[in-house]
Write a protein that holds these residues in place. Structure first.
Motif, PDB file in Angstrom:
ATOM      1  N   SER A   1      15.758 -32.915   1.962  1.00  0.00           N
ATOM      2  CA  SER A   1      17.099 -33.761   1.333  1.00  0.00           C
ATOM      3  C   SER A   1      18.378 -33.114   1.148  1.00  0.00           C
ATOM      4  O   SER A   1      18.365 -31.913   1.140  1.00  0.00           O
ATOM      5  CB  SER A   1      16.498 -34.444  -0.172  1.00  0.00           C
ATOM      6  N   ASN A   2      19.331 -34.036   1.055  1.00  0.00           N
ATOM      7  CA  ASN A   2      20.708 -33.458   0.624  1.00  0.00           C
ATOM      8  C   ASN A   2      20.764 -32.842  -0.604  1.00  0.00           C
ATOM      9  O   ASN A   2      21.321 -31.853  -0.658  1.00  0.00           O
ATOM     10  CB  ASN A   2      21.810 -34.685   0.734  1.00  0.00           C
TER      11      ASN A   2
ATOM     12  N   GLN B   1      19.199 -29.762   9.432  1.00  0.00           N
ATOM     13  CA  GLN B   1      18.710 -30.754   8.511  1.00  0.00           C
ATOM     14  C   GLN B   1      17.600 -31.587   9.173  1.00  0.00           C
ATOM     15  O   GLN B   1      16.406 -31.701   8.501  1.00  0.00           O
ATOM     16  CB  GLN B   1      19.669 -31.385   7.656  1.00  0.00           C
TER      17      GLN B   1
ATOM     18  N   PHE C   1      14.785 -23.977   7.364  1.00  0.00           N
ATOM     19  CA  PHE C   1      16.205 -24.195   7.352  1.00  0.00           C
ATOM     20  C   PHE C   1      17.000 -23.082   7.205  1.00  0.00           C
ATOM     21  O   PHE C   1      17.941 -23.097   8.177  1.00  0.00           O
ATOM     22  CB  PHE C   1      16.420 -25.319   6.201  1.00  0.00           C
TER      23      PHE C   1
ATOM     24  N   ILE D   1      19.275 -29.217  -0.224  1.00  0.00           N
ATOM     25  CA  ILE D   1      20.417 -28.424   0.598  1.00  0.00           C
ATOM     26  C   ILE D   1      21.509 -28.104  -0.226  1.00  0.00           C
ATOM     27  O   ILE D   1      22.252 -27.086  -0.239  1.00  0.00           O
ATOM     28  CB  ILE D   1      20.579 -28.989   1.907  1.00  0.00           C
TER      29      ILE D   1
ATOM     30  N   SER E   1      14.358 -29.729   9.429  1.00  0.00           N
ATOM     31  CA  SER E   1      13.568 -29.384   8.328  1.00  0.00           C
ATOM     32  C   SER E   1      13.128 -30.615   7.360  1.00  0.00           C
ATOM     33  O   SER E   1      12.346 -30.331   6.675  1.00  0.00           O
ATOM     34  CB  SER E   1      14.555 -28.392   7.602  1.00  0.00           C
TER      35      SER E   1
ATOM     36  N   ARG F   1      24.486 -27.505   8.984  1.00  0.00           N
ATOM     37  CA  ARG F   1      23.914 -28.524   8.296  1.00  0.00           C
ATOM     38  C   ARG F   1      23.449 -29.633   9.142  1.00  0.00           C
ATOM     39  O   ARG F   1      22.172 -29.855   9.031  1.00  0.00           O
ATOM     40  CB  ARG F   1      24.435 -28.768   7.228  1.00  0.00           C
ATOM     41  N   ASN F   2      24.288 -30.139   9.826  1.00  0.00           N
ATOM     42  CA  ASN F   2      23.842 -31.330  10.475  1.00  0.00           C
ATOM     43  C   ASN F   2      22.904 -31.199  11.617  1.00  0.00           C
ATOM     44  O   ASN F   2      21.954 -31.909  12.234  1.00  0.00           O
ATOM     45  CB  ASN F   2      25.129 -32.047  11.136  1.00  0.00           C
TER      46      ASN F   2
END
Length: 151
Positions: free
Chosen positions: A40-41, A34, A61, A44, A37, A30-31
Motif C-alpha cells: 500500500s501507499n 509497487q 520491494f 511505502i 509487491s 516506486r511506480n
C-alpha cells in the motif's frame, strides 16, 4: 517471461545529481516496484521515515528498487551503475559504490552516505536471498544517516 527494465537518469558524469532528480527517480522506481509487491501507499510512505516492515513483500520491494536503479552518465551510454553496482550477488560492492557516491551525490549527502556505506559494508552477512540482502543493507544504511532518502 517479463521484460527487465532498468530505471535511468541522464546526467553529466562530472556533475552531481540534484535532490530533485533523486526524488523524480525515486517516484519512477516506486511506480515500477509497487505493483509487483502489492504494498500500500501507506507502507511505502513509512519507508521514507525509515520504517521498514519485515514481511517478504516489503523486503522484495526494497530489492526491486535497488535492482532497477541505475544511472546513465552520458549520451554515449557509459553506465555508472550507481545502485546496481552497490550490490552484486547479494554483496555490497564497496569500492564501486564509494566511487559513485563521490561522483554523483550532491555535496550535502556525500559524507552521510559514505559513512553509512562504510558502516554497512558487511551488513548482508553472506545472505544469499536477494530480498533479504537488500533489506538488511537498506535498514543498516538508513540507520544514523540523516540525509537517507528512499522511495
Amino acid at each position: 517471461m517479463g521484460k527487465e527494465h532498468k530505471i535511468g537518469l541522464m546526467i553529466d558524469q562530472n556533475v552531481p545529481i540534484t535532490e530533485e532528480q533523486m526524488r523524480n527517480t525515486a517516484a519512477t522506481l516506486r511506480n515500477v516496484c509497487q505493483p509487483k509487491s502489492k504494498l500500500s501507499n501507506d507502507v511505502i510512505d513509512k519507508m521514507k521515515d525509515k520504517v521498514f516492515p519485515t514481511d517478504k513483500p516489503a523486503k522484495c520491494f526494497v530489492q526491486c528498487v535497488l535492482e532497477n536503479m541505475g544511472i546513465i552518465c552520458d549520451p554515449v551510454a557509459i553506465a555508472c551503475l550507481w545502485i546496481t553496482e552497490l550490490m552484486r550477488k547479494s554483496k555490497i560492492n564497496y569500492d564501486a559504490a564509494m566511487k559513485q557516491f563521490d561522483l554523483l551525490l550532491p555535496d550535502s549527502m556525500k559524507d552521510d552516505y559514505k559513512a553509512a556505506l562504510t558502516r554497512c559494508k558487511d551488513s548482508t552477512g553472506g545472505e544469499k536471498n536477494a530480498c533479504e540482502a537488500a533489506y538488511k543493507m537498506v535498514v543498516c544504511f538508513s540507520t544514523d544517516n540523516p540525509t537517507f532518502t528512499f522511495v
